[in-house]
Design a protein around this motif. Structure first.
Motif, PDB file in Angstrom:
ATOM      1  N   SER A  29      -8.231  22.808  -9.796  1.00 48.38           N
ATOM      2  CA  SER A  29      -6.672  23.339  -9.420  1.00 48.38           C
ATOM      3  C   SER A  29      -5.904  23.097  -8.177  1.00 48.38           C
ATOM      4  N   ARG A 149      -3.304  21.258 -13.511  1.00 48.23           N
ATOM      5  CA  ARG A 149      -4.369  22.430 -13.509  1.00 48.23           C
ATOM      6  C   ARG A 149      -3.497  23.661 -12.713  1.00 48.23           C
ATOM      7  N   SER A 151      -2.441  26.475 -10.699  1.00 46.89           N
ATOM      8  CA  SER A 151      -2.448  27.336  -9.796  1.00 46.89           C
ATOM      9  C   SER A 151      -2.954  28.729  -9.654  1.00 46.89           C
TER      10      SER A 151
END
Length: 826
Positions: A29, A149, A151
């Motif tokens: 992420s 992606r 968080s």
């Protein structure tokens, strides 16, 4: 949110303890800085690189692709920030946060930010619309590509970018965010409420002692406001309801929401510094320009530094544009550099602080509900129903009312309940930003191509709101100052002049038009050359004899006067000398009251020692300073001692914090005012305040005065939204560092003294510092208080904090100096 915070923390700890799997998820992420990513919508590859200062360079084969690239970068670095802000301005926070944020959602739905943004979007040029569309595509496709992606915030709250609708960002959101910046920098609305509230318990003279005019000026109105409101029967009858129906919020997040709604429209502290020095007064012989906007500190920061490059080309509508090469501070949500420089010209903002918000008392028809009084008779409110989805409970329907002036805010701001008689009056808002011809974003695009001061001025003609005081300098040596934005005009018969709520049914209080842009305050090259510099710090910026009313709620001039002192102290300035001015912590506000403090006769056991220490205090608000701590706590205690008996504890608490009332305190002491100081007299108040301050400090920092430090009580807290208000999680998501400064230093450190937990924490400060060197573009510098990344577990999310607090900078270079390289391909 207590239960949520504890459960989330336990879940996070458990997840972290699981080791490998979670570590992989966290790493996945993180923003991807190197390699290659496919991005739908691109027409050609876009090069993205980060330099040694972590400034992101985005270079496309066209301007549209560069803006798509910036959208991608904002999504990968600041995805949660975009999502939170999108929900905030749309009034959709409660969908993911529950009933705690209903107050905020109701206010935003009432203001109608997104509805107005949709209308404003239609009035922009095809080129600007295309820029906003390209930027939005970059954000949206960043999520769809899988390269960005979610968080940790998304995971913890169980949501996704765009929510169920799946629209992560749209052009209207960019317009909405520009309106939100105007809302954040608007201030007269809150001052009007303060005058309305205080008028219930004070007379005309006392009102202007509490909220005095700018030094050397008279009150903007001679109308006896307390008498007017009493005559009109504005206030709730005594005994009917409490004056302030505030109760302790059920949790910290609900308290944030209530405070945010209450404090919207307060200007005090929403300032900045900027100044420009022509080449005749610099070491290099070319201009220097400095800027440090003061905004609420947040994590991640409000700014993201980027360098945008693209060749010359054509945009929709036949707009031919030169090569794009601009560097500086972008706002996640907008596709342009807001504050920065091109190869030819640099610019910096401060808030002008004009009166562009007016409140109106709307008289209600007692015989026919749903009607309000106008100059031509009774009219029906415009009404619309807003459905707010609330996590954990059913939908809430809000009935929004509007008048010919604008939205009725007394329906959604709790401070009006119990203050005004809701059976007889409502209060509406007229605000310059909520007009369909607002083209501020158009100006944003055009500035990014400007190469000279005249070209920059031409771009800023489109700026509408917020009104900004802009200093400019170009490589040809020209410097200038211009206030940019639209100012409403008022009738000569408007004797209230917008400083307090006016009777909405009386036509003399309506706006009469707009001041032509060429009549805004301005200063040309020759005038600046003659003086040697031009600076603004939210002081009264009007030249002598200026013919138009701009406003009366200027920031007191201590910061401006200190900047002037330091600029005048040297015949030739360098980049380093301007950096030193930005970091100056001499408080002229402290120096003004210090003689009074030294006259105290405390009874506390540490009193004599404290006075001996203060006798050598020079007003420097260093983080290591014990006298700075004693002075600020004493000033707070003195303010409370003087004002609470006359305003009442609840009214004082509602008005204090975002206001410091320092000018009122100085006036009271100067007059030895018997009304405010009470029977004991002002000297007794001064001494008692010092005793109370010493008790407070010793209770937390011990009795060894040598160990006392201002910075221990004055940490700069860049607070995360919303986890900055959630116990335990705030330790992970906030960024904290001890800081210097106070309310009146150039290196400002505004604290909100009504905060129950950390009343002296630095909440509102230099959101960034920049110095632009027009002799050598690559010697320009910047810093801000967190870091480029918005991922709490990324070291880049806080790697500027220590440098910012200690007065250091990073280079802001337009030459290529890549440390990381990422290629976006179609």
């Amino acid at each position: 949110m207590k239960w949520f915070g504890r459960l989330a923390l336990l879940g996070l700890v458990a997840a972290l303890s699981a080791g490998g799997l979670v570590s992989v998820q966290l790493l996945r992420s993180m923003p991807k800085l190197d390699g290659q990513v496919k991005l739908q919508g691109l027409k050609a590859p876009v090069k993205i690189s980060r330099d040694s200062s972590d400034v992101t360079r985005i270079e496309g084969a066209s301007a549209l692709d560069t803006w798509r690239g910036l959208g991608f970068v904002h999504a990968q670095e600041r995805g949660w920030q975009l999502e939170f802000n999108r929900r905030l301005m749309r009034g959709e926070l409660s969908e993911i946060l529950g009933a705690a944020t209903l107050d905020t959602d109701k206010l935003m739905r009432t203001l109608g930010i997104i509805g107005m943004a949709q209308k404003q979007l239609q009035g922009l040029s095809p080129a600007t619309q295309a820029a906003l569309q390209a930027y939005s595509e970059g954000i949206q496709n960043a999520w769809l590509s899988g390269a960005v992606r979610p968080s940790p915030e998304f995971k913890l709250l169980g949501t996704q970018a765009g929510g169920p609708k799946g629209q992560a960002w749209s052009p209207e959101d960019s317009l909405g965010w520009a309106l939100m910046m105007a809302l954040d920098l608007g201030g007269n609305w809150g001052q009007e409420f303060a005058r309305l509230s205080a008028s219930k318990v004070l007379n005309h003279e006392q009102l202007w002692q509490l909220l005095p005019p700018y030094p050397g000026e008279k009150p903007a109105t001679t109308v006896d406001l307390p008498a007017l409101y009493a005559q009109l029967g504005v206030y709730s009858p005594k005994g009917q309801t409490k004056a302030f129906p505030f109760t302790a919020a059920p949790n910290a997040l609900a308290q944030w929401s209530a405070d945010w709604v209450r404090d919207v429209g307060i200007l005090e502290g929403k300032g900045s510094n900027n100044w420009v020095v022509p080449g005749s007064h610099t070491v290099s012989g070319k201009p220097l320009l400095a800027n440090d906007p003061h905004l609420a500190l947040s994590s991640p920061a409000i700014w993201y530094f980027a360098h945008l490059k693209a060749p010359a080309g054509e945009l929709p509508g036949g707009h031919q544009h030169p090569a794009l090469d601009v560097i500086g501070a972008t706002l996640p949500g907008l596709p342009f550099v807001v504050l920065g420089r091109t190869q030819g010209v640099a610019w910096g903002f401060t808030n002008t602080g004009p009166d562009v918000q007016d409140l109106y008392l709307e008289q209600l028809d007692a015989t026919q509900p749903g009607q309000y009084r106008t100059p031509t008779g009774w009219a029906a409110f415009e009404e619309r129903a807003e459905t707010i989805r609330v996590k954990g409970q059913g939908d809430v329907t809000l009935q929004v009312r509007s008048t010919r002036h604008g939205p009725v805010i007394s329906d959604v701001q709790a401070q009006y309940k119990g203050l005004i008689d809701a059976q007889r009056y409502a209060i509406s808002l007229r605000w310059s930003a909520l007009t369909e011809d607002n083209k501020t974003v158009e100006a944003g695009m055009l500035t990014n191509w400007a190469q000279t001061v005249p070209e920059l001025k031409k771009a800023f003609i489109h700026n509408h709101a917020p009104m900004q005081s802009v200093v400019m300098a170009d490589t040809l040596g020209e410097v200038a100052y211009q206030a940019v934005g639209k100012l409403p005009t008022r009738s000569p018969e408007n004797d209230i002049r917008g400083v307090a709520p006016a009777p909405g049914w009386m036509p003399q209080y309506d706006w009469t038009g707009w001041l032509p842009a060429e009549q805004n305050p301005a200063l040309g090259h020759q005038a600046i050359e003659a003086k040697g510099w031009h600076a603004t710090a939210n002081q009264n910026i009007l030249p002598p004899g200026y013919a138009h009313f701009v406003g009366g709620d200027w920031t007191t001039p201590e910061r401006f006067e200190r900047i002037e002192q330091l600029l005048a102290a040297s015949p030739k300035h360098s980049r380093e000398s301007l950096q030193a001015i930005q970091n100056d912590v001499t408080s002229l506000g402290a120096k003004a009251l210090l003689p009074t403090l030294l006259s105290a006769k405390p009874q506390h056991a540490l009193g004599d020692q404290a006075l001996k220490m203060l006798a050598t205090f020079d007003g420097q608000m260093h983080a290591q300073s014990a006298p700075a701590l004693v002075f600020n706590v004493w000033a707070d205690e003195l303010t409370r001692g003087l004002l609470v008996p006359h305003l009442g504890a609840e009214r004082f608490q509602a008005l204090y914090g975002k206001r410091h009332f320092r000018a009122a305190v100085e006036g009271i002491l100067k007059r030895s005012d018997a009304f405010w100081c009470g029977a004991a007299g002002c000297p007794a108040q001064v001494s008692l305040a010092l005793d109370r301050a010493l008790v407070r400090i010793a209770d937390q920092q011990g009795t060894d005065m040598r160990a006392w430090r201002w910075g221990a009580w004055h940490p700069a807290i860049s607070s995360h939204k919303p986890f900055g208000k959630v116990p335990y999680l705030n330790a992970i998501f906030d960024v904290r560092t001890e800081s210097a400064g106070d309310l009146f230093t150039v290196n400002v450190g505004q604290y909100w003294a009504n905060d129950p937990k950390e009343p002296f924490a630095n909440r509102h400060a230099a959101s960034m510092r920049t110095v632009y060197d027009l002799a050598d573009a690559d010697q320009s510098v910047f810093i801000y208080q967190t870091g480029q990344s918005g991922h709490a577990f990324d070291p880049r999310s806080r790697d500027m904090a220590a440098a910012w607090a200690s007065g250091n900078y990073r280079l802001l270079q337009q030459k290529s100096n890549a440390v990381h390289r990422l290629l976006l391909t179609p």
